[in-house]
Design a protein around this motif. Structure first.
Motif, PDB file in Angstrom:
ATOM      1  N   LEU A 131      33.502  16.963 -21.036  1.00  0.00           N
ATOM      2  CA  LEU A 131      33.596  16.816 -19.627  1.00  0.00           C
ATOM      3  C   LEU A 131      32.774  15.791 -19.243  1.00  0.00           C
ATOM      4  CD1 LEU A 131      35.978  17.301 -17.728  1.00  0.00           C
ATOM      5  CD2 LEU A 131      34.468  19.202 -16.687  1.00  0.00           C
ATOM      6  N   ALA A 132      31.468  15.771 -19.426  1.00  0.00           N
ATOM      7  CA  ALA A 132      30.608  14.694 -19.158  1.00  0.00           C
ATOM      8  C   ALA A 132      30.969  13.320 -20.007  1.00  0.00           C
ATOM      9  CB  ALA A 132      29.225  15.108 -19.582  1.00  0.00           C
TER      10      ALA A 132
ATOM     11  N   LEU B 271      34.068  12.279 -20.655  1.00  0.00           N
ATOM     12  CA  LEU B 271      35.306  12.041 -19.937  1.00  0.00           C
ATOM     13  C   LEU B 271      35.093  11.543 -18.439  1.00  0.00           C
ATOM     14  CD1 LEU B 271      37.749  14.838 -20.833  1.00  0.00           C
ATOM     15  CD2 LEU B 271      37.797  12.554 -21.826  1.00  0.00           C
ATOM     16  N   LEU B 272      33.900  12.129 -17.811  1.00  0.00           N
ATOM     17  CA  LEU B 272      33.509  11.466 -16.537  1.00  0.00           C
ATOM     18  C   LEU B 272      32.546  10.552 -16.572  1.00  0.00           C
ATOM     19  CD1 LEU B 272      33.527  15.095 -14.807  1.00  0.00           C
ATOM     20  CD2 LEU B 272      35.379  13.487 -14.712  1.00  0.00           C
ATOM     21  N   ALA B 273      32.086  10.113 -17.699  1.00  0.00           N
ATOM     22  CA  ALA B 273      31.183   8.990 -17.891  1.00  0.00           C
ATOM     23  C   ALA B 273      29.687   9.363 -17.161  1.00  0.00           C
ATOM     24  CB  ALA B 273      31.635   7.569 -17.237  1.00  0.00           C
ATOM     25  N   MET B 274      29.315  10.454 -17.116  1.00  0.00           N
ATOM     26  CA  MET B 274      28.020  10.812 -16.603  1.00  0.00           C
ATOM     27  C   MET B 274      26.915  10.451 -17.575  1.00  0.00           C
ATOM     28  SD  MET B 274      28.093  14.959 -16.083  1.00  0.00           S
ATOM     29  CE  MET B 274      29.062  15.756 -14.533  1.00  0.00           C
ATOM     30  N   ASP B 275      25.973   9.901 -16.684  1.00  0.00           N
ATOM     31  CA  ASP B 275      24.524   9.402 -17.352  1.00  0.00           C
ATOM     32  C   ASP B 275      23.633  10.718 -17.939  1.00  0.00           C
ATOM     33  OD1 ASP B 275      22.440  10.217 -15.307  1.00  0.00           O
ATOM     34  OD2 ASP B 275      23.907   9.147 -14.263  1.00  0.00           O
ATOM     35  N   LEU B 276      22.897  10.599 -18.682  1.00  0.00           N
ATOM     36  CA  LEU B 276      22.144  11.299 -19.251  1.00  0.00           C
ATOM     37  C   LEU B 276      21.673  12.243 -18.434  1.00  0.00           C
ATOM     38  CD1 LEU B 276      21.441  12.829 -21.809  1.00  0.00           C
ATOM     39  CD2 LEU B 276      19.392  11.474 -22.243  1.00  0.00           C
TER      40      LEU B 276
END
Length: 217
Positions: free
Chosen positions: A116-117, A119-124
């Motif tokens: 999911l991270a 898919l949501l383009a989360m940074d580290l």
């Protein structure tokens, strides 16, 4: 301690035997999180701001799907009556079931959170904080779910009522869970989230045991 661990092992075996349920929870978690960006649009800045909230809402809704598995089947086949006659206190039995419930519902969601991270383009950094907040906060969701499942165990279609009962209890968990990721005082929010989970896990078995005893009598 052996009866306690035996109950946990039994619940895990039942969950693994019906492994499709865990897969359904994980797929629901990922799909809910993946659908939101289509509704929000391609604004990456907006998506980055709301991504932690999306993850938490997806986790909360996915964990609601597993509430029926906690006590309803045991009530239907009479297992709850037998468990009440065992040497282990009913509150301890409920605690074992809550622990098993967390292992088969929350833990798979946490393990699936990297998908999911991405898919949501989360940074580290955001992802690591999200992961930590889920580890700290999902025990409280599991504990509140046990209370809701216990209160509605003897009610027909109680699985539809339990989410309504536990939603108000879960709001602080969602607030502090997102706060650990986005708030300026994120460390304080993390401490509050951990304290809330500890309190919920400590008190929920007694509340759920009382509700079950009232329903069975």
């Amino acid at each position: 301690m052996k009866p306690f661990s035996t109950i946990i092992a039994h619940e895990l075996r039942l969950a693994l035997r019906g492994g499709g349920d865990m897969l359904t929870l994980v797929l629901f978690f990922v799909i809910v999180g993946a659908i939101v960006p289509f509704a929000v649009g391609p604004d990456k800045a907006l998506l980055a701001r709301i991504a932690p909230g999306i993850v938490w809402i997806s986790a909360f809704l996915a964990m609601l799907l597993g509430l029926d598995r906690l006590f309803h089947a045991d009530h239907e086949d009479g297992t709850l009556i037998l468990l009440r006659q065992s040497e282990l206190p009913l509150s301890a039995i409920v605690a074992a079931k809550v622990m098993a419930h967390w292992l088969v519902t929350a833990l798979p969601l946490i393990l699936a959170s990297p998908v999911l991270a991405m898919l949501l383009a989360m940074d580290l950094e955001t992802f690591l904080r999200t992961l930590m907040s889920l580890l700290l906060g999902t025990p409280a969701l599991a504990a509140f779910g046990a209370i809701g499942a216990a209160v509605t165990v003897a009610i027909r279609r109680g699985g539809l009522i339990a989410p309504i009962l536990i939603a108000p209890l879960s709001i602080p968990v969602l607030i502090f869970g997102v706060g650990t990721i986005t708030a300026t005082q994120s460390n304080a929010a993390m401490l509050f989230l951990a304290a809330l989970s500890l309190m919920a896990v400590a008190l929920a078995p007694f509340a759920a045991a009382l509700a079950i005893s009232s329903a069975e009598d």
